[in-house]
Design an enzyme around this catalytic site. Structure first.
Site, PDB file in Angstrom:
ATOM      1  N   TYR A  24       0.813  -1.188   0.000  1.00 41.77           N
ATOM      2  CA  TYR A  24      -0.124   0.061  -0.110  1.00 41.77           C
ATOM      3  C   TYR A  24       0.916   1.138  -0.002  1.00 41.77           C
ATOM      4  CZ  TYR A  24      -4.487   2.212   0.690  1.00 41.77           C
ATOM      5  OH  TYR A  24      -5.364   3.286   0.860  1.00 41.77           O
ATOM      6  N   GLN A  27       1.904   3.166  -5.695  1.00 38.81           N
ATOM      7  CA  GLN A  27       0.953   2.541  -6.670  1.00 38.81           C
ATOM      8  C   GLN A  27      -0.135   1.701  -5.817  1.00 38.81           C
ATOM      9  OE1 GLN A  27       0.510   2.848  -9.950  1.00 38.81           O
ATOM     10  NE2 GLN A  27       2.243   4.177  -9.815  1.00 38.81           N
ATOM     11  N   SER A  51       2.198   1.458   6.470  1.00 37.26           N
ATOM     12  CA  SER A  51       1.168   1.485   5.160  1.00 37.26           C
ATOM     13  C   SER A  51      -0.130   0.419   5.538  1.00 37.26           C
ATOM     14  CB  SER A  51       1.851   1.210   3.949  1.00 37.26           C
ATOM     15  OG  SER A  51       2.491  -0.338   4.037  1.00 37.26           O
ATOM     16  N   HIS A 106       5.017  -3.600 -13.301  1.00 35.04           N
ATOM     17  CA  HIS A 106       6.436  -3.406 -14.000  1.00 35.04           C
ATOM     18  C   HIS A 106       6.941  -4.971 -14.210  1.00 35.04           C
ATOM     19  CE1 HIS A 106      10.170  -2.186 -15.343  1.00 35.04           C
ATOM     20  NE2 HIS A 106      10.806  -2.155 -14.015  1.00 35.04           N
ATOM     21  N   GLY A 132       2.308   7.355  -8.357  1.00 35.43           N
ATOM     22  CA  GLY A 132       1.094   6.932  -7.644  1.00 35.43           C
ATOM     23  C   GLY A 132       0.097   7.978  -7.219  1.00 35.43           C
ATOM     24  N   GLU A 193      16.054   4.829 -17.687  1.00 35.01           N
ATOM     25  CA  GLU A 193      17.065   4.947 -16.543  1.00 35.01           C
ATOM     26  C   GLU A 193      18.357   4.961 -16.629  1.00 35.01           C
ATOM     27  OE1 GLU A 193      13.222   3.036 -14.056  1.00 35.01           O
ATOM     28  OE2 GLU A 193      15.136   1.847 -14.193  1.00 35.01           O
ATOM     29  N   SER A 251      11.948  32.689 -26.830  1.00 39.60           N
ATOM     30  CA  SER A 251      12.144  33.577 -27.847  1.00 39.60           C
ATOM     31  C   SER A 251      12.843  33.037 -29.037  1.00 39.60           C
ATOM     32  CB  SER A 251      12.889  34.673 -27.049  1.00 39.60           C
ATOM     33  OG  SER A 251      14.367  34.014 -27.087  1.00 39.60           O
TER      34      SER A 251
HETATM   35  P1  NDP Z   1       6.604   1.331  -2.839  1.00 38.02           P
HETATM   36  O1  NDP Z   1       7.982   1.297  -2.454  1.00 38.02           O
HETATM   37  O2  NDP Z   1       5.568   2.513  -2.674  1.00 38.02           O
HETATM   38  O3  NDP Z   1       5.759   0.213  -1.962  1.00 38.02           O
HETATM   39  C1  NDP Z   1       5.942   0.214  -0.631  1.00 38.02           C
HETATM   40  C2  NDP Z   1       4.788  -0.711  -0.193  1.00 38.02           C
HETATM   41  O4  NDP Z   1       5.320  -2.052  -0.264  1.00 38.02           O
HETATM   42  C3  NDP Z   1       4.343  -0.347   1.186  1.00 38.02           C
HETATM   43  O5  NDP Z   1       3.277  -0.840   1.620  1.00 38.02           O
HETATM   44  C4  NDP Z   1       5.513  -1.341   1.860  1.00 38.02           C
HETATM   45  O6  NDP Z   1       5.137  -1.451   3.184  1.00 38.02           O
HETATM   46  C5  NDP Z   1       5.443  -2.690   1.082  1.00 38.02           C
HETATM   47  N1  NDP Z   1       6.434  -3.437   1.223  1.00 38.02           N
HETATM   48  C6  NDP Z   1       7.852  -3.320   1.124  1.00 38.02           C
HETATM   49  N2  NDP Z   1       8.446  -4.357   1.614  1.00 38.02           N
HETATM   50  C7  NDP Z   1       7.491  -5.361   1.739  1.00 38.02           C
HETATM   51  C8  NDP Z   1       7.266  -6.796   1.853  1.00 38.02           C
HETATM   52  N3  NDP Z   1       8.729  -7.263   2.187  1.00 38.02           N
HETATM   53  N4  NDP Z   1       6.304  -7.270   2.179  1.00 38.02           N
HETATM   54  C9  NDP Z   1       5.302  -6.937   1.947  1.00 38.02           C
HETATM   55  N5  NDP Z   1       5.036  -5.726   1.575  1.00 38.02           N
HETATM   56  C10 NDP Z   1       6.270  -4.860   1.499  1.00 38.02           C
HETATM   57  O7  NDP Z   1       6.245   0.492  -4.355  1.00 38.02           O
HETATM   58  P2  NDP Z   1       5.687   1.285  -5.566  1.00 38.02           P
HETATM   59  O8  NDP Z   1       4.339   1.775  -5.556  1.00 38.02           O
HETATM   60  O9  NDP Z   1       7.052   2.451  -6.007  1.00 38.02           O
HETATM   61  O10 NDP Z   1       6.148   0.059  -6.866  1.00 38.02           O
HETATM   62  C11 NDP Z   1       5.304  -1.000  -6.883  1.00 38.02           C
HETATM   63  C12 NDP Z   1       5.433  -1.501  -8.207  1.00 38.02           C
HETATM   64  O11 NDP Z   1       4.938  -0.438  -9.061  1.00 38.02           O
HETATM   65  C13 NDP Z   1       6.903  -1.836  -8.784  1.00 38.02           C
HETATM   66  O12 NDP Z   1       6.587  -2.887  -9.478  1.00 38.02           O
HETATM   67  C14 NDP Z   1       7.046  -0.789  -9.461  1.00 38.02           C
HETATM   68  O13 NDP Z   1       7.920  -0.791 -10.382  1.00 38.02           O
HETATM   69  C15 NDP Z   1       5.828  -0.275 -10.107  1.00 38.02           C
HETATM   70  N6  NDP Z   1       5.583   1.210 -10.412  1.00 38.02           N
HETATM   71  C16 NDP Z   1       5.885   2.088  -9.604  1.00 38.02           C
HETATM   72  C17 NDP Z   1       5.596   3.402  -9.981  1.00 38.02           C
HETATM   73  C18 NDP Z   1       5.881   4.447  -9.052  1.00 38.02           C
HETATM   74  O14 NDP Z   1       5.020   5.251  -9.274  1.00 38.02           O
HETATM   75  N7  NDP Z   1       6.520   4.461  -7.944  1.00 38.02           N
HETATM   76  C19 NDP Z   1       5.098   3.733 -11.330  1.00 38.02           C
HETATM   77  C20 NDP Z   1       4.623   2.632 -12.270  1.00 38.02           C
HETATM   78  C21 NDP Z   1       5.052   1.314 -11.666  1.00 38.02           C
HETATM   79  P3  NDP Z   1       6.102  -0.632   4.480  1.00 38.02           P
HETATM   80  O15 NDP Z   1       5.161   0.603   4.607  1.00 38.02           O
HETATM   81  O16 NDP Z   1       6.331  -1.620   5.269  1.00 38.02           O
HETATM   82  O17 NDP Z   1       7.284  -0.153   3.555  1.00 38.02           O
END
Ligand code: NDP
Length: 330
Positions: A24, A27, A51, A106, A132, A193, A251
């Site tokens: 959570y 994204q 989260s 992804h 997100g 990247e 310009s």
């Molecule tokens: P985040 O880094 O925001 O995800 C964090 C979430 O993952 C938190 O809820 C976190 O909990 C939880 N988490 C972390 N480690 C674990 C674990 N070991 N077990 C269970 N939950 C865990 O991720 P993103 O949203 O950035 O990325 C998610 C996917 O979306 C990826 O595949 C990314 O490539 C893709 N994506 C991301 C974009 C972006 O905007 N960032 C854009 C497009 C795609 P806690 O609160 O404990 O940290």
């Protein structure tokens, strides 16, 4: 390339299903809220941390990751790419059942075969091309963020339909959805990247260092380069009116200066060579192997690179620039 819009996608296939979102964060939160507002049933799989509390506050049922995996018909892995393999191996792999759909935002882990799901589940991707917070914001305002969709594994015969329904649920079809493959999405993302942004970042840093050497005040250079948000505006207008056409907002002196000098770069061939090497490392898996070694070692090089970036004099210039602009510091 196939493109889909609102009329090409229906939510029906997800209507009576349970959608599970693991994670959570950036994204996870945006997609969960959008899907629920689209009338779908969403539950969250969390690890009982900050989260997960946020998800509960937002009114979602939060289950342990294992339970969410068992309950969900369609399960999205919206946790960081680096932890997906471990969570998959330790918790998810034994709990998936035939007929389920796994959703990724992804292609990385599937493309590099770090996760290999069983043959009886659909494996799809809905990858918003936006952070997100904006995925949510755009949806609330009646729009959406564009996305790529792909099917890596077809078990049900309806994998693409499910991907398009998910894309519609998060608002992506309001903007436009392109159908691609896990390989292309991963390679394009990594190339951006590793083949493009390093060039932009390095060029800006070289320019900053050069101008400071030439006697320009650092905070003035930082403001001119990006601090006023003119650079951000240029990128926004590139998307809105066109890569070249946005120049008309500047310009004639600016247009002539930029266009006449852009063609004079003596090292364009070297840049191409850099890009070719970046793409080769992405395609043959060398980057993915390097990144896995780095993770296994506890991120020594990553930490060093971040420390170097934080020690750069541009940070101090920026601090002064932000004071002048009365912007809050991070
Ligand atoms: P985040 O880094 O925001 O995800 C964090 C979430 O993952 C938190 O809820 C976190 O909990 C939880 N988490 C972390 N480690 C674990 C674990 N070991 N077990 C269970 N939950 C865990 O991720 P993103 O949203 O950035 O990325 C998610 C996917 O979306 C990826 O595949 C990314 O490539 C893709 N994506 C991301 C974009 C972006 O905007 N960032 C854009 C497009 C795609 P806690 O609160 O404990 O940290």
């Amino acid at each position: 390339m196939r493109a889909y819009h609102e009329d090409d996608a229906s939510l029906e296939i997800l209507r009576n299903k349970t959608l599970g979102i693991i994670g959570y964060g950036n994204q996870g939160r945006a997609q969960a809220l959008n899907l629920r507002d689209s009338g779908l049933q969403v539950l969250i799989g969390g690890i009982g941390d900050e989260s997960a509390r946020q998800a509960e506050e937002d009114g979602f049922s939060v289950l342990a990751v294992a339970e969410a995996a068992e309950r969900a018909d369609v399960l999205a892995l919206l946790i960081p790419d680096e932890v997906q393999r471990q969570v998959y191996e330790e918790v998810l792999s034994r709990r998936l059942h035939p007929g389920q759909t796994l959703v990724f935002a992804h292609g990385y882990n599937i493309h590099y075969r770090l996760i290999v799901p069983p043959a009886d589940v659909d494996v799809i991707m809905v990858a918003p091309r936006m952070i997100g917070a904006r995925v949510r914001e755009a949806y609330v305002q009646g729009g959406g963020a564009p996305a790529f969709v792909a099917v890596a594994q077809e078990a049900s015969g309806h994998a693409l339909e499910t991907a398009l329904a998910w894309a519609r649920g998060i608002g992506a079809t309001r903007a436009g959805v392109l159908e691609t493959t896990f390989a292309q999405e991963t390679e394009l993302d990594l190339f951006q990247e590793q083949g493009l942004w390093p060039l932009l970042i390095r060029t800006m840093l070289l320019s900053y260092e050069f101008l400071v050497e030439q006697g320009f005040p650092p905070e003035m250079v930082a403001l001119e380069m990006y601090g006023s948000e003119e650079a951000a505006e240029i990128f926004r207008e590139m998307a809105r009116v066109g890569f070249f056409r946005q120049m008309r907002l500047h310009s004639h002196t600016s247009q002539y200066g930029t266009l006449s000098r852009a063609g004079q770069l003596p090292f364009a061939q070297d840049l191409r060579g850099f890009m070719e090497r970046a793409m080769a490392g992405i395609r043959d898996g060398r980057f993915a192997a390097e990144w896995r070694r780095e993770q296994a070692a506890g991120y020594p090089r990553f930490k060093e690179l971040r420390a170097q970036a934080e020690a750069h004099s541009l940070n101090e210039a920026e601090r002064k620039m932000r004071q002048i602009l009365k912007l809050e510091s991070e």
